[in-house]
Design a protein around this motif. Structure first.
Motif, PDB file in Angstrom:
ATOM      1  N   LEU A 116       0.798  -1.076   0.041  1.00 16.40           N
ATOM      2  CA  LEU A 116       0.188   0.090  -0.032  1.00 16.40           C
ATOM      3  C   LEU A 116       0.890   1.240  -0.040  1.00 16.40           C
ATOM      4  O   LEU A 116       1.845   1.286   0.423  1.00 16.40           O
ATOM      5  N   ASP A 117       0.401   2.250  -0.653  1.00 16.98           N
ATOM      6  CA  ASP A 117       0.812   3.464  -0.478  1.00 16.98           C
ATOM      7  C   ASP A 117       1.077   4.234   0.811  1.00 16.98           C
ATOM      8  O   ASP A 117       0.486   3.977   1.728  1.00 16.98           O
ATOM      9  N   SER A 118       2.023   5.051   1.236  1.00 19.61           N
ATOM     10  CA  SER A 118       2.147   5.571   2.275  1.00 19.61           C
ATOM     11  C   SER A 118       1.035   6.404   2.851  1.00 19.61           C
ATOM     12  O   SER A 118       0.778   6.674   4.223  1.00 19.61           O
ATOM     13  N   ALA A 120      -2.251   5.769   2.459  1.00 18.27           N
ATOM     14  CA  ALA A 120      -3.112   4.851   3.168  1.00 18.27           C
ATOM     15  C   ALA A 120      -2.708   4.372   4.453  1.00 18.27           C
ATOM     16  O   ALA A 120      -3.538   4.446   5.390  1.00 18.27           O
ATOM     17  N   LEU A 121      -1.418   4.227   4.764  1.00 23.88           N
ATOM     18  CA  LEU A 121      -0.949   3.685   5.893  1.00 23.88           C
ATOM     19  C   LEU A 121      -0.986   4.776   6.776  1.00 23.88           C
ATOM     20  O   LEU A 121      -1.217   4.641   8.034  1.00 23.88           O
ATOM     21  N   ALA A 122      -0.901   5.893   6.569  1.00 25.33           N
ATOM     22  CA  ALA A 122      -0.711   7.157   7.326  1.00 25.33           C
ATOM     23  C   ALA A 122      -2.301   7.222   7.868  1.00 25.33           C
ATOM     24  O   ALA A 122      -2.550   7.533   9.109  1.00 25.33           O
ATOM     25  N   LEU A 123      -3.173   7.038   7.032  1.00 25.30           N
ATOM     26  CA  LEU A 123      -4.488   6.964   7.542  1.00 25.30           C
ATOM     27  C   LEU A 123      -4.888   6.234   8.300  1.00 25.30           C
ATOM     28  O   LEU A 123      -5.623   6.415   9.515  1.00 25.30           O
ATOM     29  N   PHE A 124      -4.575   4.690   8.096  1.00 27.45           N
ATOM     30  CA  PHE A 124      -4.710   3.816   8.915  1.00 27.45           C
ATOM     31  C   PHE A 124      -4.082   4.137  10.326  1.00 27.45           C
ATOM     32  O   PHE A 124      -4.769   3.605  11.324  1.00 27.45           O
ATOM     33  N   SER A 125      -3.110   4.776  10.596  1.00 28.72           N
ATOM     34  CA  SER A 125      -2.352   5.136  11.494  1.00 28.72           C
ATOM     35  C   SER A 125      -2.978   6.057  12.515  1.00 28.72           C
ATOM     36  O   SER A 125      -2.969   6.247  13.730  1.00 28.72           O
ATOM     37  N   SER A 126      -3.967   6.913  11.625  1.00 31.53           N
ATOM     38  CA  SER A 126      -4.440   8.340  12.248  1.00 31.53           C
ATOM     39  C   SER A 126      -5.494   7.810  13.438  1.00 31.53           C
ATOM     40  O   SER A 126      -5.689   8.887  14.252  1.00 31.53           O
ATOM     41  N   PHE A 127      -5.898   6.642  13.341  1.00 32.42           N
ATOM     42  CA  PHE A 127      -7.005   6.485  14.498  1.00 32.42           C
ATOM     43  C   PHE A 127      -6.445   6.342  15.842  1.00 32.42           C
ATOM     44  O   PHE A 127      -5.556   5.836  16.117  1.00 32.42           O
ATOM     45  N   GLU A 128      -6.993   7.357  16.604  1.00 33.27           N
ATOM     46  CA  GLU A 128      -6.563   7.561  17.954  1.00 33.27           C
ATOM     47  C   GLU A 128      -7.479   6.852  18.736  1.00 33.27           C
ATOM     48  O   GLU A 128      -8.869   6.576  18.827  1.00 33.27           O
ATOM     49  N   GLY A 129      -6.552   6.009  19.717  1.00 29.53           N
ATOM     50  CA  GLY A 129      -7.267   5.226  20.760  1.00 29.53           C
ATOM     51  C   GLY A 129      -7.890   3.871  20.125  1.00 29.53           C
ATOM     52  O   GLY A 129      -7.525   3.276  19.045  1.00 29.53           O
ATOM     53  N   THR A 130      -8.779   3.138  21.161  1.00 26.70           N
ATOM     54  CA  THR A 130      -9.524   2.180  20.503  1.00 26.70           C
ATOM     55  C   THR A 130     -10.870   2.206  20.976  1.00 26.70           C
ATOM     56  O   THR A 130     -11.403   2.738  21.964  1.00 26.70           O
ATOM     57  N   VAL A 131     -11.923   1.785  19.962  1.00 26.18           N
ATOM     58  CA  VAL A 131     -13.238   1.994  20.230  1.00 26.18           C
ATOM     59  C   VAL A 131     -13.958   0.616  20.119  1.00 26.18           C
ATOM     60  O   VAL A 131     -13.778   0.020  19.257  1.00 26.18           O
TER      61      VAL A 131
END
Length: 150
Positions: A116-118, A120-131
């Protein structure tokens, strides 16, 4: 003519059953029904599956994250949403996956995300915490998390 219609109906039902059994189709379809809107398309990729568990990457309206899914007798359900923590086998074990399932899922996710491109990976990483999600929420647990990528 009745015979042809019966055959076509049987083929259609069989193809629908196969799609429902294929997690690569069933998981994105379920998530799109729950969260996609005409003005905010939902991109689901990758979808990695190991045993009765799956991790999917999602992107929508400049935001993103990962969802841990569990297959139940009702089909695939969202177990929880998070970011990079879902890449770690140890975290997956802490959540409740067996060591074998956690390691298998983490390895498959690593392989799937390698291409995957960087952005997409940055968006996946941007989720803060856990729901944590549950079937009773019907996706309502997603509300109030609009600021993850901001």
């Amino acid at each position: 003519m009745k015979k042809i219609i019966a055959i076509l109906a049987g083929v259609l039902l069989a193809s629908m059953a196969c799609a429902a059994d294929d997690p690569q189709q069933a998981i994105p379809a379920k998530l799109k029904v729950m969260f996609e809107r005409l003005d905010k398309p939902l991109d689901i990729a990758p979808v990695v599956v190991h045993a009765d568990w799956a991790i999917v990457g999602w992107r929508q309206d400049g935001r993103g994250g990962r969802a841990l899914m569990k297959k139940t007798h009702h089909g695939w359900s969202i177990y929880l949403c998070s970011g990079d923590s879902l890449k770690d086998a140890g975290t997956l074990e802490t959540i409740g996956l067996s060591a074998v399932d956690a390691a298998g899922l983490a390895a498959k996710l690593k392989d799937a995300e390698a291409g995957l491109d960087s952005s997409a990976l940055a968006l996946f990483s941007s989720f803060e915490g856990t729901v944590t999600m549950n079937e009773a929420s019907n996706g309502e647990g997603h509300a109030g998390h609009e600021g993850h990528a901001q």
